[in-house]
Every structure is written in C-alpha cells, then in structure tokens.
Design an enzyme around this catalytic site. Structure first.
Site, PDB file in Angstrom:
ATOM      1  N   TYR A 141     -20.308  98.251 -41.826  1.00 51.57           N
ATOM      2  CA  TYR A 141     -19.646  99.334 -41.076  1.00 51.57           C
ATOM      3  C   TYR A 141     -18.968  98.311 -40.204  1.00 51.57           C
ATOM      4  CZ  TYR A 141     -18.972 102.636 -37.421  1.00 51.57           C
ATOM      5  OH  TYR A 141     -18.426 103.693 -36.524  1.00 51.57           O
ATOM      6  N   ASP A 236     -17.294  89.987 -39.223  1.00 48.12           N
ATOM      7  CA  ASP A 236     -17.425  90.917 -38.021  1.00 48.12           C
ATOM      8  C   ASP A 236     -19.085  90.512 -37.352  1.00 48.12           C
ATOM      9  OD1 ASP A 236     -18.252  93.186 -36.398  1.00 48.12           O
ATOM     10  OD2 ASP A 236     -17.610  94.722 -37.943  1.00 48.12           O
ATOM     11  N   LYS A 264     -21.011  94.506 -28.194  1.00 44.27           N
ATOM     12  CA  LYS A 264     -22.441  94.675 -27.818  1.00 44.27           C
ATOM     13  C   LYS A 264     -22.913  93.579 -26.965  1.00 44.27           C
ATOM     14  CE  LYS A 264     -23.301  97.315 -32.017  1.00 44.27           C
ATOM     15  NZ  LYS A 264     -23.926  98.646 -32.215  1.00 44.27           N
TER      16      LYS A 264
END
Ligand code: PMP
Length: 416
Positions: A141, A236, A264
């Site tokens: 994702y 990523d 994050k």
C-alpha cells in the site's frame, strides 16, 4: 450523550462515521471504540476502558502515547504560533537529523502525509526519467493517490484495474502490479518494458498485507535490475522508516534506493510525510527543477518539533531497537509453539495471520479465516488489548511495552 451512542452520532455528520475507513471496525463487526487519551503503552476509551495499544496510531507512536519529550517540544513550539507558511529552522534541523540516519537521502522535502510523499516521489521519478510506467507489488500500500490504487491482479499484464471507484482506467494504465517475492516476474517485465519504466516502488518490508518479509536476495535483485536500466528505485519506508532501525529497512538489508518515502514516526504522531534521496534526482523538484510539488502546511512547526524530539530520542537510545526486537521475537517464538495461527515478525512489528500456512505474498495473506480473526479480535478487545482492527494489518510495540503485554495476547489465543 450516552457513550455507546458516539458512533451513531458521528455517522450523522461524518461520512461512514470516520475519517479513515478501517477505523469503522467493519472487519470486527462491532462499533469502533472512541478514544480520548493515551499514556505510554495505554490508550483510553471515552467510556473509561483502558487498552494496551498495539496499533499505536498505525505505527507512528514508537515512543508510546504522549511521550513527555514530544509533548514538551510541541507545547513549546505552539507558544510561537501554529503555522507560518515560510521557512523555519526546525525544517532544516529535522532534515539534518533524518539525513544523518539514512545516508541514501541527500536532500529531503516534507509533506503532510505518506500518500503525498509517495505521490510526489512517483511524479519526481517520472520527471527525472521522462518515462511513465510505475511498477508496484501486490499487497503493498502506498497511500490513496489515484494511480497507486491498483489491485493485485494479472501480474505481468499491461492493463491494471483500480481497487477503488472513482479512478479512471486511464489513470492506472501506467501502473503495473506484480507479485512480491517473485524476482522472475519482475525481471520479465523490466527486460521487456524498461524503456517505459520510470520507477519501481516497493515497501521493502511490506506491512500492509499483514507483515511479509522479503525473501533472501529479492531486494538485491530489485536493486540490480533497476540500476541496470536506469529505473528509479523508490523504497516506501512510511512504516519501516525508523521502525526497522534508525536507517530503516534499507539499513538492515544494506540496499541503497534512489528515493525513499517516510511518514508516521518522523512526525511523532502529528500529520507528516517526507520524500528524499539522491541530490541529482531531488534537484528536479521545483523551485530548482520543473517537477511541481507544494504544500500550505508542509514542514509545519508543530510537526517538525514533534519529529525532532522523536528522532533525537531514538538516536540517543538506539539500544531500544534491539530490546523491542527481542521482545517481539520471543513472543513470536512462544506464539508458534502454542497458537493455532501463523505469525510473521520483524523488529518491533508482528502480524498474526488467521491461517496455518506460511505467508510470503498477497495471495497467501488473502487466504485468512475472517471469522477466526473476528473471534480473536473480540476476545482481545474484551481482555483490554487493542490490535489493528482488520486482517492484513501489522501490529506494533513501542519502547513502553514489555514482555507481560505481549503475553496477554498469547493468553487470548492459546489454550496452553
Ligand atoms: N505508504 C505506506 C507504506 C503506508 O503504510 C501508508 C499508510 N499506512 C502510506 C504510504 C500512506 O500514508 P498516509 O496514510 O499518511 O497517507
């Protein structure tokens, strides 16, 4: 208002009652728990229930909730105002800290979410190479930008289908999704289409199909093939960055990507994203280059303050990484001895798969028993354990968690 009416009330005003779909607990089959505060490893619900949190704001809170250093830094920053829309020293400071940990990043830009970070990195890769095609991997994702919402699928096929409504076929025409851990399919596509391929985008340790580990040699192969054909390799590391270790998954596996996306942890729980990498590529970004990218609140001073406090603390106490890894490793070992489901783990992350089979790609991850998940999830919740509320998600621990916390999960699943 009675507390158990919170979701009903939310649904009157918020689409689906939430601001991000998994929060709605659909996979759990119950109403979501509304939270009001967090302290260390605990998260506290509006109705007063206290849970040990293994979701940790989807991995962002590696220092636990409400860390005093992070809180202090944000509180100090907010006294000066909330946003300036002009450069601040705090952006340079966080950039310097991140670059000191991740050598492949020579220049960085901050944005407000992981989605933005990846979307911008892909645009930059396209601008840099003058090519259009993006290769990604099934089950990875990369945020909700149109072109990356591509389902698992026909692998090598040219035409991808979006996994979301509202995404025109035209937009995903240049996205190819391949099976993770399958170097053969990647080699075939790259050998055939390399002149069209701008970038290979990969979660080096995928954490969005549960947690899946790269097989030995897979990431090396990805790096070798992309380097051979001048294809930009984007790691990523929105989850794995500062989670696998100070230098992310790339540090652990010793692979140098061209671009890296982060999010994050580097925002200490405030909205954040970042992308960075080789100077030669980053120089193509506006204002120096012709690839446009911008953000009203990018590099926001509160986020920067939280990020600086977080990364500094992680650098100062780097031994915490080994301690967390051991806790999770020991827990996974015990789990394998007595629990009926598969578990994968890396660093301070683990994923329970409601199947007995090993899981090394998206197809494996999809073969879970949803009823088993639901039953186990509810048992955990009732025992004061808050796990991510869906299959195909990853659980996290923070520096505040101890062996006893993980044992509680064991007790919820084992009859031993
Ligand atoms: N990339 C990865 C690897 C992610 O896990 C996520 C979100 N979990 C994103 C990108 C998107 O980040 P955000 O939700 O901040 O937009």
């Amino acid at each position: 208002m009675k507390k158990n009416n919170l979701f009903r009330e939310a649904r009157k005003f918020l689409a689906g009652g939430v601001d991000s779909p998994v929060r709605a607990f659909k996979a759990v089959g119950r109403d979501p728990v509304f939270m009001k505060k967090g302290e260390g490893k605990y998260i506290v619900a509006e109705d007063g229930r206290r849970f040990i949190d293994f979701c940790l704001s989807w991995g962002a809170l590696i220092l636990g909730h409400n860390n005093p250093a992070v809180r202090g830094a944000v509180t100090a920053a907010v006294r000066n105002g909330t946003s300036f829309g002009a450069p601040t020293q705090s952006e340079t400071e966080l950039a310097r800290l991140i670059i000191s940990c991740i050598p492949s990043i020579e220049r960085i830009r901050f944005v407000n979410s992981g989605t933005e970070a990846v979307m911008s990195a892909v645009r930059l890769a396209r601008g840099f190479t003058g090519r259009d095609v993006v290769i990604k991997f099934d089950g990875c994702y990369h945020g909700h930008s149109d072109g990356l919402l591509v389902s698992a699928g026909s692998g090598v096929a040219g035409l991808a289908r979006s996994s979301s409504g509202g995404v025109p076929e035209d937009v995903v025409r240049n996205t190819v999704s391949l099976p993770f851990n399958d170097p053969g399919s990647l080699e075939r596509v790259i050998t055939r289409d390399h002149k069209k391929i701008a970038c290979v985008l990969i979660e080096p340790v995928p954490a969005n199909m549960g947690l899946v580990l790269p097989r030995e040699g897979f990431l090396e192969k990805v790096r070798k093939l992309t380097a051979r054909y001048g294809i930009v390799l984007i790691f990523d590391e929105v989850i794995s960055g500062f989670r696998m270790g100070l230098s992310g998954a790339q540090g652990v596996f010793g692979i140098t990507p061209d671009l890296t996306t982060l999010g994050k942890i580097i925002g200490g729980g405030l909205p954040v994203g970042a992308f960075g990498g080789r100077k030669e590529i980053m120089d193509h970004l506006s204002p120096d280059g012709d690839v446009y990218q911008a953000g009203t609140l990018s590099g926001n001073p509160l986020t920067m303050a939280a990020g600086i406090a977080t990364v500094k603390r992680l650098k100062e106490r780097r031994k915490d990484y080994a301690r967390m890894e051991k806790l999770v490793g020991d827990f996974a070992g015990e789990w394998q001895k007595c629990a009926p489901y598969t578990i994968n783990h890396a660093a301070s992350m683990f994923a329970i798969f409601y199947t007995k089979r090993p899981v090394s790609n998206y197809t494996d991850a999809c073969g879970q028993d949803k009823n088993e998940f639901r039953a186990h999830y509810r048992r955990c919740l009732d025992a004061g354990i808050y796990l991510p509320p869906a299959t195909c998600e990853t659980s996290f621990i923070s520096v505040c968690h101890g062996a006893g916390d993980l044992e509680k999960i064991l007790r919820s699943a084992c009859r031993c």
